[in-house]
Design a protein around this motif. Sequence first.
Motif, PDB file in Angstrom:
ATOM      1  N   GLU A  57      -1.004  -5.314   2.865  1.00  0.00           N
ATOM      2  CA  GLU A  57      -0.772  -4.478   4.039  1.00  0.00           C
ATOM      3  C   GLU A  57      -0.851  -5.331   5.296  1.00  0.00           C
ATOM      4  O   GLU A  57      -1.510  -6.376   5.318  1.00  0.00           O
ATOM      5  CB  GLU A  57      -1.810  -3.361   4.110  1.00  0.00           C
ATOM      6  CG  GLU A  57      -3.246  -3.851   4.126  1.00  0.00           C
ATOM      7  CD  GLU A  57      -4.248  -2.715   4.022  1.00  0.00           C
ATOM      8  OE1 GLU A  57      -5.373  -2.909   4.491  1.00  0.00           O
ATOM      9  OE2 GLU A  57      -3.902  -1.658   3.473  1.00  0.00           O
ATOM     10  N   ASN A  62      -2.235   5.120   3.676  1.00  0.00           N
ATOM     11  CA  ASN A  62      -2.581   5.756   2.411  1.00  0.00           C
ATOM     12  C   ASN A  62      -3.924   6.443   2.568  1.00  0.00           C
ATOM     13  O   ASN A  62      -4.894   5.847   3.054  1.00  0.00           O
ATOM     14  CB  ASN A  62      -2.635   4.707   1.290  1.00  0.00           C
ATOM     15  CG  ASN A  62      -2.687   5.351  -0.084  1.00  0.00           C
ATOM     16  OD1 ASN A  62      -2.748   6.568  -0.199  1.00  0.00           O
ATOM     17  ND2 ASN A  62      -2.676   4.526  -1.108  1.00  0.00           N
ATOM     18  N   ARG A  74      -9.328  -0.528  -2.128  1.00  0.00           N
ATOM     19  CA  ARG A  74      -9.808  -1.672  -1.355  1.00  0.00           C
ATOM     20  C   ARG A  74     -10.243  -2.812  -2.255  1.00  0.00           C
ATOM     21  O   ARG A  74     -10.890  -3.770  -1.797  1.00  0.00           O
ATOM     22  CB  ARG A  74     -10.981  -1.262  -0.460  1.00  0.00           C
ATOM     23  CG  ARG A  74     -10.769  -0.004   0.330  1.00  0.00           C
ATOM     24  CD  ARG A  74      -9.466  -0.014   1.083  1.00  0.00           C
ATOM     25  NE  ARG A  74      -9.397  -1.041   2.092  1.00  0.00           N
ATOM     26  CZ  ARG A  74      -8.290  -1.399   2.718  1.00  0.00           C
ATOM     27  NH1 ARG A  74      -7.140  -0.823   2.401  1.00  0.00           N
ATOM     28  NH2 ARG A  74      -8.319  -2.343   3.632  1.00  0.00           N
ATOM     29  N   THR A 134       0.835  -1.200   0.000  1.00  0.00           N
ATOM     30  CA  THR A 134       0.000   0.000   0.000  1.00  0.00           C
ATOM     31  C   THR A 134       0.874   1.256   0.000  1.00  0.00           C
ATOM     32  O   THR A 134       1.841   1.356   0.762  1.00  0.00           O
ATOM     33  CB  THR A 134      -0.915  -0.016   1.233  1.00  0.00           C
ATOM     34  OG1 THR A 134      -1.764  -1.155   1.161  1.00  0.00           O
ATOM     35  CG2 THR A 134      -1.752   1.230   1.290  1.00  0.00           C
ATOM     36  N   THR A 157      -6.686   4.946   5.111  1.00  0.00           N
ATOM     37  CA  THR A 157      -6.020   4.102   6.101  1.00  0.00           C
ATOM     38  C   THR A 157      -4.845   4.867   6.689  1.00  0.00           C
ATOM     39  O   THR A 157      -4.532   5.994   6.289  1.00  0.00           O
ATOM     40  CB  THR A 157      -5.540   2.787   5.472  1.00  0.00           C
ATOM     41  OG1 THR A 157      -4.551   3.073   4.469  1.00  0.00           O
ATOM     42  CG2 THR A 157      -6.695   2.039   4.820  1.00  0.00           C
ATOM     43  N   SER A 215      -6.555   4.625  -0.305  1.00  0.00           N
ATOM     44  CA  SER A 215      -6.111   3.250  -0.505  1.00  0.00           C
ATOM     45  C   SER A 215      -7.176   2.461  -1.257  1.00  0.00           C
ATOM     46  O   SER A 215      -8.358   2.498  -0.915  1.00  0.00           O
ATOM     47  CB  SER A 215      -5.839   2.582   0.857  1.00  0.00           C
ATOM     48  OG  SER A 215      -5.512   1.223   0.687  1.00  0.00           O
ATOM     49  N   ALA A 225      -4.810  -4.301  -5.585  1.00  0.00           N
ATOM     50  CA  ALA A 225      -4.791  -3.624  -4.290  1.00  0.00           C
ATOM     51  C   ALA A 225      -3.506  -3.977  -3.548  1.00  0.00           C
ATOM     52  O   ALA A 225      -2.950  -5.064  -3.723  1.00  0.00           O
ATOM     53  CB  ALA A 225      -6.016  -4.020  -3.469  1.00  0.00           C
ATOM     54  N   GLY A 226      -3.048  -3.053  -2.729  1.00  0.00           N
ATOM     55  CA  GLY A 226      -1.778  -3.254  -2.047  1.00  0.00           C
ATOM     56  C   GLY A 226      -1.900  -4.165  -0.839  1.00  0.00           C
ATOM     57  O   GLY A 226      -2.869  -4.111  -0.085  1.00  0.00           O
ATOM     58  N   THR A 248      -1.676  -0.683   9.654  1.00  0.00           N
ATOM     59  CA  THR A 248      -2.836   0.109   9.230  1.00  0.00           C
ATOM     60  C   THR A 248      -3.850   0.287  10.340  1.00  0.00           C
ATOM     61  O   THR A 248      -4.725   1.154  10.249  1.00  0.00           O
ATOM     62  CB  THR A 248      -3.520  -0.574   8.037  1.00  0.00           C
ATOM     63  OG1 THR A 248      -3.925  -1.894   8.422  1.00  0.00           O
ATOM     64  CG2 THR A 248      -2.560  -0.679   6.859  1.00  0.00           C
TER      65      THR A 248
END
Length: 870
Positions: free
Chosen positions: A357, A310, A315, A114, A307, A313, A354-355, A362
């Motif tokens: 994490e 980010n 999702r 992320t 988050t 971010s 999506a990243g 987070t």
Amino acid sequence: MQKTSKGRTPRRPGQKKPSNTERDPVGVYCRIRPLISEDEECCIEMISSTTIQLHAPDGLKANRNGEYKETQYSFKKVFGVNTTQMELFQDVAKPLVNDLIHCKNGLLFTYGVTGSGKTFTMTGSPGEGGLLPRSLDMLFNSIGPFQAKRYVFKPDDKNGMEIQSQVDALLERQKRDSQQSVPKTPSSRQKADPEFADMISPEEACKSESVDEDCCFSVFVSYIEIYNNYIYDLLEDAPFDPIRPKWLDGGTPIRNKEFTPPQSKVLREDQNHNMYVAGCTEVEVKSTEEAFEIFWKGQKKRRIANTQLNRESSRSHSVFTVKLVQAPLDADGDHILQDKNQVNVSQLCLVDLAGSERTSRTRAEGSRLREAGNINQSLMTLRTCMEVLRENQMCGTNKMVPYRDSKVTHLFKNYFDGEGKVRMIVCVNPNADDYEESALVMRFAEMTQEVEVARPVDRAIYSLPAGRRHKNQAFKDELSRRLAERGGPVNPDDPGLLNQLIESLPALPPCELVDPTDDQMLPRLIEVLERRQHIRQMMKEQFNQTANTLQSMLQQFNSQLGAKETFLHDQQSKLNEKDKVILNQRTEIERLEKKSKTLEYKIDILQKTTGMYEQDKRSLQQELESREQRLQRELAERRRMEQRMQGVVTDTKLKWEKECERRVNAKQLELQNKLWVKDEKLKQLKAIVTESSSAPAERQEKPERPSRERDRNHAQKRSASPSPLPTVPPVHPMHRRSHSAGGEKWVDHKPSSNLDLDTVMQPIIPNSIKVSTPNEKALSKCHKYVLRHQELASDGEIETKLIKGNVFKTRGGGQAVQFTDIETLKQECPMAPSRKRRSGSAEGPAQIEDLENKPPAISTSLAYQKRRKP
């Protein structure tokens, strides 16, 4: 109206790929994001254009020694912090757009943690367009003049395309324009969205130079997102409530009467074994701006959240698909060829993952935590699929790849099975806080580079001569030029061309005759008709001349075309010969590969067999060693037992020797006492007799009793085995008749360990077979059996027992013995003192006892059987 014909996707055959297919590794690129501030600590260093170095930050100990562990990773190319979006597009996405125009599929996705710049790399920002807008711009710049009209190609909702005639397409356009309820696709003449107005500058525009001009193209785009492992269509038209939000926190839809949340889509497999999203909206676009508007329309519906790492971010995983449909023109180069087998569909998928994490960083809770879990699970499935693919390719295994564990991998399984090129951009944040996540991303990228994907094969989609569009356009231009020279309309397709041509002729005078003597009207009419005939003749001659010129040009073109066709035929024959040679070589290669695989399989079997034998050998050696050790322990235990038994025997022997010596000494002392008493009595009797016969004599002195010390010394001088006393009467050697002396035949079993006592208590069995060990032959000849058994009695004497039994035959053909009686023989020495005190005198004479005990019959049987062979 012509009947619509259905197109098909480029990779129609669903059969298995040949083993000798050329393969290319997955192209993995790395892009390093700049640091937000100069005060941040950096953990990634770019060493060369293909290598980066990852080192642990100051606050993290990479190993037990506390030293930093630096690791280097290599990629196809590394883009530093100063890399522009144009440079990235030139190296990564531009080859995929070229392949898309040449009927090849492509997959490009961004991967990273992320906040590493994945969305910026894919989408970009005003003034710095990303890979997606630049790919669309290059595509429309290349095929712009060759696009078909709207609704000529139509999706069939089964991942295929239907081709319609010009009339059907025109009716479809008129129908869509007349239906106000149906939302229209955005027009290319509308003003572009300000978000994408200046993404790409005119200086950076590029296009492909190898576009087939004899084809017509149409572009269809679709936009989906994969959220919590569910697929949603971002271009689906749904009623929108501007007052209430569309989604609650975490993506929970609001169910009310005015707003219906979108339904999730399902994945299906078409007739060519390609995966697609059923019911997904596909919009036909005709320009870059129109495609931008479609993309931005879906982008506004995509799920993003704020988050700790980010502010915006993603999702969900977004997939923007560009589908290019192309079909060749007919022989005249004017209309699309109405042949469903010649329609080709290729697609380019641009995926923004999506990243990954960690929830510890987070601090996600509730729905955000569930979203993060689904994102990490889908990325983990992608890693697992890559690992299984690499293992199958490197080790020759055939493990099943778990594509179905996630919608992301299931949707793109065709690309990894050889349906197009795969490219991945790894985005990393050099911030030291992302060190551990970056290390995991690097390991995954390094492993992905070892996965190979089958290279798609080029194929010709038609066999018509080239240059048809150019010849048709040249003919139209020439006809327009000729008509322009005569003052006619420039466009030969204009329906008023014939009317203008007729109006260019001289007008006819009035032809009404009102006077029979009128001689002017007919000459004027004849003159006009002659001029019209002259003009018509001139036009006919000019037309014939032009036709002859065009015919000569066509003949020249035909001759050139024939020469080219002859040359092509020769080249084709040579190519066919080369193909035959290549086919023979491929056949030979396949044969050698099969032989090599067979030999490898045999070698593998032999290696496994050798390993099994070696394992058995090691196990047998271990067992042999353990048995040898056990045998050595048993031998040592036996020797210790023998030594112990020898010591016990020696101690017992010494004990009994001392006891015998003590008893003999006691007996001798007792006899000496008795002799002394008798001597005293005799002396007293002699004195009495002497006193009675003569005068009283002088009193004689009383004899002294011998001292016990003297007796003890005297006893010690005597032998341990004194000779029998003369007072004991001699014993006649008489033999006792045993109860076994019957008329039957006996087996006399006397073990070799028995001692010969040389006494009268010895059984005599006249009709017997004496053996030391029982055997079948002796038992078969006799009816009775006796076993001589010796043991020590409680008083130290040796006791002989005669164990008797009957011999009978068994069903198996052998002999068995059933013991019925035990006879005990024991002899006591008359001089030995009795262990029991009698009620009378303690000096009674010794008695010799002959004891014979006959207990009841024993029901124990001892069987000696002969085992018969089966």
